[in-house]
Enzyme design. Structure first.
Site, PDB file in Angstrom:
ATOM      1  N   LYS A 244      61.403 -25.816  39.611  1.00 61.57           N
ATOM      2  CA  LYS A 244      60.914 -26.570  38.447  1.00 61.57           C
ATOM      3  C   LYS A 244      60.484 -27.963  38.908  1.00 61.57           C
ATOM      4  O   LYS A 244      59.474 -28.082  39.563  1.00 61.57           O
ATOM      5  CB  LYS A 244      61.967 -26.519  37.353  1.00 61.57           C
ATOM      6  CG  LYS A 244      61.982 -25.099  36.772  1.00 61.57           C
ATOM      7  CD  LYS A 244      63.244 -24.649  36.123  1.00 61.57           C
ATOM      8  CE  LYS A 244      63.096 -23.177  35.731  1.00 61.57           C
ATOM      9  NZ  LYS A 244      64.358 -22.484  35.620  1.00 61.57           N
TER      10      LYS A 244
ATOM     11  N   HIS B  20      66.711 -27.783  34.240  1.00 62.27           N
ATOM     12  CA  HIS B  20      65.645 -28.547  33.561  1.00 62.27           C
ATOM     13  C   HIS B  20      65.942 -30.032  33.450  1.00 62.27           C
ATOM     14  O   HIS B  20      65.141 -30.780  32.885  1.00 62.27           O
ATOM     15  CB  HIS B  20      65.399 -27.964  32.163  1.00 62.27           C
ATOM     16  CG  HIS B  20      64.967 -26.543  32.208  1.00 62.27           C
ATOM     17  ND1 HIS B  20      63.660 -26.175  32.400  1.00 62.27           N
ATOM     18  CD2 HIS B  20      65.680 -25.393  32.135  1.00 62.27           C
ATOM     19  CE1 HIS B  20      63.573 -24.850  32.420  1.00 62.27           C
ATOM     20  NE2 HIS B  20      64.794 -24.356  32.269  1.00 62.27           N
TER      21      HIS B  20
ATOM     22  N   SER C 294      67.071 -24.364  28.165  1.00 70.14           N
ATOM     23  CA  SER C 294      65.730 -24.088  28.682  1.00 70.14           C
ATOM     24  C   SER C 294      64.718 -23.760  27.600  1.00 70.14           C
ATOM     25  O   SER C 294      63.530 -23.985  27.790  1.00 70.14           O
ATOM     26  CB  SER C 294      65.789 -22.956  29.705  1.00 70.14           C
ATOM     27  OG  SER C 294      66.414 -21.818  29.165  1.00 70.14           O
TER      28      SER C 294
HETATM   29  C1  LIG Z   1      64.751 -21.062  35.578  1.00 68.37           C
HETATM   30  C2  LIG Z   1      66.217 -21.052  35.330  1.00 68.37           C
HETATM   31  C3  LIG Z   1      67.085 -20.350  36.156  1.00 68.37           C
HETATM   32  C4  LIG Z   1      66.586 -19.387  37.196  1.00 68.37           C
HETATM   33  O1  LIG Z   1      66.088 -20.042  38.302  1.00 68.37           O
HETATM   34  P1  LIG Z   1      65.069 -19.265  39.256  1.00 68.37           P
HETATM   35  O2  LIG Z   1      65.074 -20.064  40.494  1.00 68.37           O
HETATM   36  O3  LIG Z   1      63.757 -19.262  38.542  1.00 68.37           O
HETATM   37  O4  LIG Z   1      65.624 -17.887  39.438  1.00 68.37           O
HETATM   38  C5  LIG Z   1      68.440 -20.493  35.961  1.00 68.37           C
HETATM   39  N1  LIG Z   1      68.915 -21.270  34.972  1.00 68.37           N
HETATM   40  C6  LIG Z   1      68.108 -21.939  34.125  1.00 68.37           C
HETATM   41  C7  LIG Z   1      68.697 -22.775  33.042  1.00 68.37           C
HETATM   42  C8  LIG Z   1      66.725 -21.838  34.270  1.00 68.37           C
HETATM   43  O5  LIG Z   1      65.925 -22.451  33.436  1.00 68.37           O
END
Ligand SMILES: *Cc1c(COP(=O)(O)O)cnc(C)c1O
Length: 386
Positions: A239, A207, A179
């Site tokens: 995302k 991602h 990330s």
């Molecule tokens: C954003 C993210 C999460 C957390 O997800 P949320 O729905 O925002 O709690 C978990 N793992 C990765 C790799 C992320 O980038």
């Protein structure tokens, strides 16, 4: 106040002195390329809304009609009376999308990872994690009570050596796309090691979904890996999907096990059904509109060529996450502020989100950016990082 428990001033001061203090900026209006931020209009290069779906009219309309049909609150956890036909339909659609027997919705990605890992391993087991894994994966490993070991980033030899010393059940856990770095995990190697050692494999592709793979199937589609090779596949919906929430996809038995055992599933209120309806619309767009992925790839290529010409130090990333490491937190913060003065919003990512000494500007693209906007960003980066 005389009760010293409530005295946080020394900790806060220390964060400020170390340039690690975090501040929120107030955004007015929906997610978009241009954001209204505390009286300024800024070009947004820090969102994870990679496909530009967070404010798509179809997604918003589905959310509205979902609210008309299901109301706002879901009323209870999924196992009580909160599991609606909207949630159920979304789970079936996510299962079909990922080519797995079933999928299970969680309220956030953080909770999905805490719940899944701590359900899958416990005291006496092992959990092996890439040292750059997302905080929720690391926290899930710690919470599980399993023996917790980090291996060097994307280093399957280090993992292999650690696995060889483990005696007992083991789970390998990795981001699919990292990330804060944007690089892709060595998935075929992880699959091979998991098979050779009879270990479990959990991939968090927060991602990768929507961005990688011809159909947006993420890192597993990118590598052409099957459901048997990556048996536990997690994704987030906040995302590229443009909404909120998360899911774990896998075999029917895995999902049934998580329903029984994942405490962050059992003991929490279901996400509003309207969010699930909005996500169904997001999923349709994510699959159907491959021009969004193509535009993203065009922007990424354009940015990387331009950055190279300027001598900017790029990371090894082919994804929508294009970080520029500056090292010092103060320098990253100052660069981010200067970019804002020039009309660009790029986040300064500092420890503990990234290892000490590797503070960076984390630049992200969405399908709605134009090549001209990328050029403008490059010009601003040239000024600020010179
Ligand atoms: C954003 C993210 C999460 C957390 O997800 P949320 O729905 O925002 O709690 C978990 N793992 C990765 C790799 C992320 O980038």
């Amino acid at each position: 106040m005389s009760n010293r428990f409530y005295d946080f001033s020394a900790s806060l001061q220390q964060l400020e002195q170390q340039n690690l203090y975090r501040r929120r900026r107030i955004v007015d209006g929906p997610q978009a390329v241009e954001l209204q931020v505390e009286g300024r209009r800024l070009l947004n290069f820090c969102s994870n809304d990679y496909l530009g779906l967070a404010n798509h009219p179809d997604v918003v309309a589905a959310f509205r009609s979902g609210a008309d049909r299901y109301g706002c609150g879901s009323g209870a956890a999924h196992l009580i009376c909160g599991h609606s036909s909207a949630h159920h339909a979304l789970e079936q659609e996510l299962a079909a999308f990922t080519g797995r027997e079933r999928a299970l919705l969680f309220s956030t990605g953080y909770m999905a990872n805490l719940g899944a890992i701590s359900a899958l391993v416990g005291r006496g087991d092992y959990v092996f994690e890439d040292r750059l894994n997302h905080a929720s994966l690391l926290d899930g490993g710690l919470l599980s009570g399993a023996r917790f070991q980090r291996y060097r980033h994307a280093d399957s030899e280090d993992l292999q050596a650690k696995l060889a010393r483990a005696q007992g059940r083991a789970l390998i856990v990795s981001d699919g796309v990292f990330s804060m770095d944007g690089d892709v995990a060595p998935l075929p190697e992880l699959v091979r090691l998991a098979d050779a050692c009879q270990a479990g494999l959990l991939i968090d592709d927060a991602h990768g979904f929507g961005v990688l793979g011809r159909n947006g199937g993420g890192v597993v589609e990118h590598f052409g890996l099957s459901a048997e090779q990556v048996p536990i596949l997690m994704g987030t919906l906040g995302k590229a999907f443009g909404t909120f929430g998360a899911f774990v996809a896998g075999s029917a038995e895995l999902i049934e096990y998580l329903i029984q055992k994942a405490r962050t599933y059992v003991f929490t209120t279901a996400m509003p059904a309207a969010v699930a309806e909005a996500t169904r619309a997001g999923l349709r767009l994510l699959q159907a509109e491959s021009w969004r992925r193509e535009q993203l790839q065009a922007l990424i290529g354009h940015f990387r060529r331009g950055a190279e010409q300027q001598g900017l130090q790029l990371m090894d990333s082919a994804t929508a996450i294009q970080p520029l490491v500056v090292g010092d937190s103060g320098r990253a913060l100052a660069a981010s502020r200067q970019l804002a003065d020039l009309g660009f919003w790029v986040g300064a990512i500092r420890p503990p989100t990234v290892p000490a000494g590797s503070a960076r500007l984390r630049i992200t693209f969405t399908a709605h950016h134009s090549l001209q906007q990328v050029d403008a960003l490059l010009a601003a980066l040239g000024k600020v990082l010179r």
